[in-house]
Design a protein around this motif. Structure first.
Motif, PDB file in Angstrom:
ATOM      1  N   ALA A   1      36.635  38.218  37.915  1.00  0.00           N
ATOM      2  CA  ALA A   1      37.871  37.642  38.466  1.00  0.00           C
ATOM      3  C   ALA A   1      38.974  38.697  38.508  1.00  0.00           C
ATOM      4  O   ALA A   1      39.829  38.760  37.633  1.00  0.00           O
ATOM      5  N   ARG A   2      38.975  39.500  39.546  1.00  0.00           N
ATOM      6  CA  ARG A   2      40.011  40.524  39.689  1.00  0.00           C
ATOM      7  C   ARG A   2      41.360  39.868  39.981  1.00  0.00           C
ATOM      8  O   ARG A   2      41.455  38.961  40.795  1.00  0.00           O
ATOM      9  N   GLN A   3      42.401  40.377  39.365  1.00  0.00           N
ATOM     10  CA  GLN A   3      43.735  39.797  39.517  1.00  0.00           C
ATOM     11  C   GLN A   3      44.661  40.674  40.354  1.00  0.00           C
ATOM     12  O   GLN A   3      45.769  40.271  40.680  1.00  0.00           O
ATOM     13  N   SER A   4      44.242  41.888  40.670  1.00  0.00           N
ATOM     14  CA  SER A   4      45.070  42.761  41.506  1.00  0.00           C
ATOM     15  C   SER A   4      44.159  43.668  42.319  1.00  0.00           C
ATOM     16  O   SER A   4      42.954  43.730  42.094  1.00  0.00           O
TER      17      SER A   4
ATOM     18  N   LYS B   1      43.343  27.636  42.313  1.00  0.00           N
ATOM     19  CA  LYS B   1      44.238  28.628  42.908  1.00  0.00           C
ATOM     20  C   LYS B   1      44.897  28.083  44.165  1.00  0.00           C
ATOM     21  O   LYS B   1      46.103  28.276  44.399  1.00  0.00           O
TER      22      LYS B   1
ATOM     23  N   ASP C   1      37.514  27.407  40.542  1.00  0.00           N
ATOM     24  CA  ASP C   1      38.455  28.522  40.605  1.00  0.00           C
ATOM     25  C   ASP C   1      39.259  28.471  41.899  1.00  0.00           C
ATOM     26  O   ASP C   1      40.490  28.615  41.908  1.00  0.00           O
TER      27      ASP C   1
END
Length: 508
Positions: free
Chosen positions: A25-28, A67, A63
């Protein structure tokens, strides 16, 4: 019909932005999309509200819904649909309708333009936009806001009571200066992968003059009634305004990456733009070129303007493959001469190549490896061929029986060819640079024995290709993880290493 009763439209753009189907789960990070930023700029100029749901990895249902729900409420939800992400997009659309059943869902981008009816057939999709979307989307928002009938808007196909209403495709707008500067702020711009290393992705043009059989551009232009105007640029002055606006907003940008199909497509435009760029911008830059529209004077001027690397397509080293199947009419000698100019003036050469083409085999792929060695390519990207729908090469592969009925989204080698099985294609792609370096050594010392020995191990029957592919995959996974850590958490170190490499190249 969805009516907003004179309220401005609330628009959410959904951008599935990943190719490796990363489960982390990359956030940037992620990539900039010029098309989405341009649509946002036009809609905001028209008074509408626009937000972006930037999907950086493959989301689970929970997820995604969490979001999506956190973004707020929207009247129109637009999905940017890429061919390889289409299976995932269908899931996201389904989940979107479950959370927000009254939202109007419209899809656009490359895959939609190639196969609009296929996308419109997806449950939950209300409409698709064929071709450029800025002013199509604006008209949709304006008419929905004014509670007017919007089902006659040109360039949109609608699904109405289970049937499809196809409206005519409007002419593309030829003057790119009329489009406002892109809305860079649509993105978490400073967190984009390129911006973390002080590099901006920009585009001065749209379209391409050429008709390579594997590229969607050969078909995109055909949807427009004025297709002869498909390849067009912002004026040089407007292009400089674009860059100045970007640099004023983000002064940390130190490098420019021009993603235009062919940067010097129109020599008159190029000459004027490069003079203005040198005088008013002056940052190091990279761009895409073609070997057959290149001369040494162009190379010299680009170097003076700050060009440190060019990206250029070789695609295939086999002359028959290159001319008969790819429609790239250029000789080996032409490419070698152009590469010599680039190296002479200290510009790094990055070549794009295609592996796994229809009717290709190990011996034809070896010609591509050897041509890159003769070009003395500094960096190499060996892409595995993907049969994009409606392109000429797709039809060639389909008629030959190489294209399966369904290509899974995690498929590594789409074509199924007896003479070039998957493990051989992966072997060529994975060990491309390894062999290029060794052939460079053989050619430099005119060592025919060493060249023949390399030929044997590349094409011979005893090479353990499946085992070597497995070893390479493990190694690359580690390298990719390290690169992501550097870019996302230690960008200064990444820049230092990259600058050291560029300095070494310029001194050599």
């Amino acid at each position: 019909m969805k009516n907003l009763n004179n309220k401005k439209a609330r628009v959410l753009l959904v951008y599935p932005d990943y190719t490796d189907r990363d489960v982390v789960a990359r956030q940037s990070g992620g990539n900039y999309s010029e098309g989405l930023a341009s649509i946002s700029a036009v809609l905001k100029e028209g008074g509408h509200d626009v937000k972006l749901l930037h999907l950086l990895y493959l989301h689970s249902e929970t997820d995604y819904k969490t979001k999506f729900s956190s973004m707020g409420e929207f009247d129109i939800i637009g999905f940017s649909v890429r061919t390889t992400a289409f299976p995932d997009s269908k899931l996201y659309i389904k989940w979107t309708k479950e959370v927000c059943p009254d939202a109007f869902i419209i899809c656009g981008s490359y895959h939609v333009t190639l196969v609009p009816e296929e996308v419109l057939a997806v449950d939950g999709v209300d409409a698709v936009c064929v071709g450029d979307g800025e002013y199509v989307e604006l008209e949709l928002c304006d008419k929905m806001s004014a509670s007017e009938d919007y089902t006659n808007i040109e360039s949109i196909y609608f699904k109405i009571d289970g049937s499809i209403k196809k409206n005519p495709i409007r002419p593309l707008f030829e003057d790119l200066d009329r489009i406002p500067i892109p809305d860079f702020d649509l993105f978490d711009y400073q967190s984009l992968e390129s911006v973390k290393i002080n590099t901006a992705i920009v585009m001065m043009s749209r379209g391409c003059l050429f008709s390579c059989t594997y590229c969607g551009n050969s078909q995109f232009r055909n949807v427009y009634p004025n297709r002869k105007k498909y390849a067009r640029f912002r004026s040089p002055e407007n292009g400089i305004l674009y860059l100045k606006t970007l640099l004023q907003k983000y002064p940390n940008i130190k490098y420019i990456n021009f993603r235009d199909a062919i940067f010097n497509m129109y020599p008159e435009w190029f000459d004027k733009f490069i003079d203005l760029y040198t005088a008013e911008i002056g940052l190091p830059f990279t761009c895409n070129l073609r070997f057959d529209v290149l001369d040494e004077e162009t190379v010299r001027r680009m170097k003076q303007a700050g060009c440190y690397m060019i990206e250029i397509g070789v695609e295939s080293g086999d002359y028959e493959m290159r001319t008969k199947y790819l429609k790239r009419i250029m000789t080996d000698e032409m490419m070698i001469n152009a590469s010599e100019w680039l190296h002479k003036h200290g510009i790094t050469v990055l070549t794009y190549n295609i592996v796994g083409l229809p009717y290709e085999d190990l011996h034809k792929a070896l010609k591509t490896v050897k041509l890159n060695a003769r070009l003395k390519s500094d960096r190499i990207i060996p892409n595995i061929f993907y049969p994009y729908p409606m392109t000429e090469l797709y039809h060639i592969a389909k008629e030959a029986g190489f294209v399966p009925d369904e290509i899974p989204p995690d498929c590594r080698v789409p074509l199924k060819q007896a003479q070039f099985p998957e493990h051989q294609v992966l072997f060529v792609a994975n060990y491309f640079m390894y062999y290029v370096k060794r052939y460079q050594r053989a050619f430099k010392h005119k060592n025919k024995f060493y060249e023949n020995w390399l030929d044997f191990w590349f094409t011979g029957p005893i090479t353990p290709r499946k085992f070597l592919v497995g070893v390479y995959d493990l190694k690359e996974k580690g390298k990719l993880t390290l690169k992501r850590i550097l870019i996302n958490h230690l960008p200064k170190l990444y820049l230092k290493l990259r600058n050291r490499k560029l300095k070494k190249k310029n001194l050599s």
